[in-house]
Scaffold this motif. Structure first.
Motif, PDB file in Angstrom:
ATOM      1  N   GLU A  14       0.865  -1.258  -0.087  1.00 28.44           N
ATOM      2  CA  GLU A  14      -0.024  -0.059  -0.001  1.00 28.44           C
ATOM      3  C   GLU A  14       0.965   1.348   0.133  1.00 28.44           C
ATOM      4  N   LEU A  15       1.869   1.440   0.758  1.00 27.95           N
ATOM      5  CA  LEU A  15       2.845   2.423   0.811  1.00 27.95           C
ATOM      6  C   LEU A  15       3.485   2.595  -0.627  1.00 27.95           C
ATOM      7  N   ALA A  16       3.891   1.684  -1.080  1.00 25.94           N
ATOM      8  CA  ALA A  16       4.649   1.648  -2.458  1.00 25.94           C
ATOM      9  C   ALA A  16       3.660   2.132  -3.582  1.00 25.94           C
ATOM     10  N   ILE A  37       9.799  -3.760   2.688  1.00 28.25           N
ATOM     11  CA  ILE A  37      10.340  -2.973   1.496  1.00 28.25           C
ATOM     12  C   ILE A  37      12.022  -3.283   1.145  1.00 28.25           C
ATOM     13  N   LEU A  38      12.602  -3.248   2.313  1.00 29.85           N
ATOM     14  CA  LEU A  38      14.234  -3.680   2.186  1.00 29.85           C
ATOM     15  C   LEU A  38      14.417  -4.994   1.697  1.00 29.85           C
ATOM     16  N   MET A  47      15.107   2.529  -0.540  1.00 31.57           N
ATOM     17  CA  MET A  47      15.007   3.719   0.107  1.00 31.57           C
ATOM     18  C   MET A  47      14.135   4.897  -0.690  1.00 31.57           C
ATOM     19  N   ALA A  48      14.297   4.821  -1.953  1.00 29.54           N
ATOM     20  CA  ALA A  48      13.477   5.714  -2.808  1.00 29.54           C
ATOM     21  C   ALA A  48      11.819   5.343  -2.620  1.00 29.54           C
ATOM     22  N   ILE A  49      11.752   3.897  -2.647  1.00 26.39           N
ATOM     23  CA  ILE A  49      10.016   3.446  -2.516  1.00 26.39           C
ATOM     24  C   ILE A  49       9.820   3.897  -1.299  1.00 26.39           C
ATOM     25  N   TYR A  50      10.363   3.559  -0.272  1.00 30.20           N
ATOM     26  CA  TYR A  50       9.992   4.087   1.037  1.00 30.20           C
ATOM     27  C   TYR A  50       9.604   5.588   1.341  1.00 30.20           C
ATOM     28  N   LEU A  73      16.071   8.400   6.307  1.00 29.37           N
ATOM     29  CA  LEU A  73      17.284   7.732   5.714  1.00 29.37           C
ATOM     30  C   LEU A  73      17.888   7.194   6.747  1.00 29.37           C
ATOM     31  N   GLY A  74      17.980   7.893   8.075  1.00 29.66           N
ATOM     32  CA  GLY A  74      18.664   7.188   9.101  1.00 29.66           C
ATOM     33  C   GLY A  74      18.068   6.101   9.660  1.00 29.66           C
TER      34      GLY A  74
END
Length: 131
Positions: A14-16, A37-38, A47-50, A73-74
């Motif tokens: 759903e997030l993607a 996702i990872l 990282m881009a998708i999230y 990012l962290g």
């Protein structure tokens, strides 16, 4: 008060796809979705998708200022590192094995509150200051 969601694979889809709503999306769920996702993508693609999905979610919820590139990012970097150094079959196993990531402000040892709360940190993933 909404119940916390724990269907992390579905939430990751759903997030993607830009369909995830804020209901039940706790800090634990953020990390569970990050794990999923990872697990499914190469780290930079993940990282881009999230980040894109999280930014879209914050905007759709009417709080675009809550998206923070530095925090995102962290946490993704810490999650990817822990996943690479551990053996976790599920998001729940990962979360159970990394309870410190669920504690309040785990990035505070690297960043001051002023830095993390800055407009720049919300827009650009900042690295911790050296020295």
């Amino acid at each position: 008060m909404s119940l916390e969601r724990t269907d992390y694979p579905q939430m990751a889809r759903e997030l993607a796809e830009g369909r995830l709503g804020p209901e039940g999306f706790s800090h634990r769920a953020h990390l569970g979705v990050a794990y999923e996702i990872l697990s499914a993508h190469e780290v930079f693609d993940a990282m881009a998708i999230y980040a894109r999905g999280l930014r879209q979610l914050a905007s759709a919820a009417g709080v675009p200022e809550k998206f923070n590139a530095t925090v995102t990012l962290g946490f993704l970097s810490l999650t990817a590192e822990r996943m690479a150094n551990g053996n976790y079959d599920t998001a729940e196993a990962f979360l159970d094995g990394n309870a410190d990531l669920l504690a309040p402000a785990p990035l505070s040892a690297l960043y001051g509150a002023e830095t993390l709360g800055s407009d720049l940190a919300r827009r650009v993933p900042l690295l911790p200051r050296m020295g």
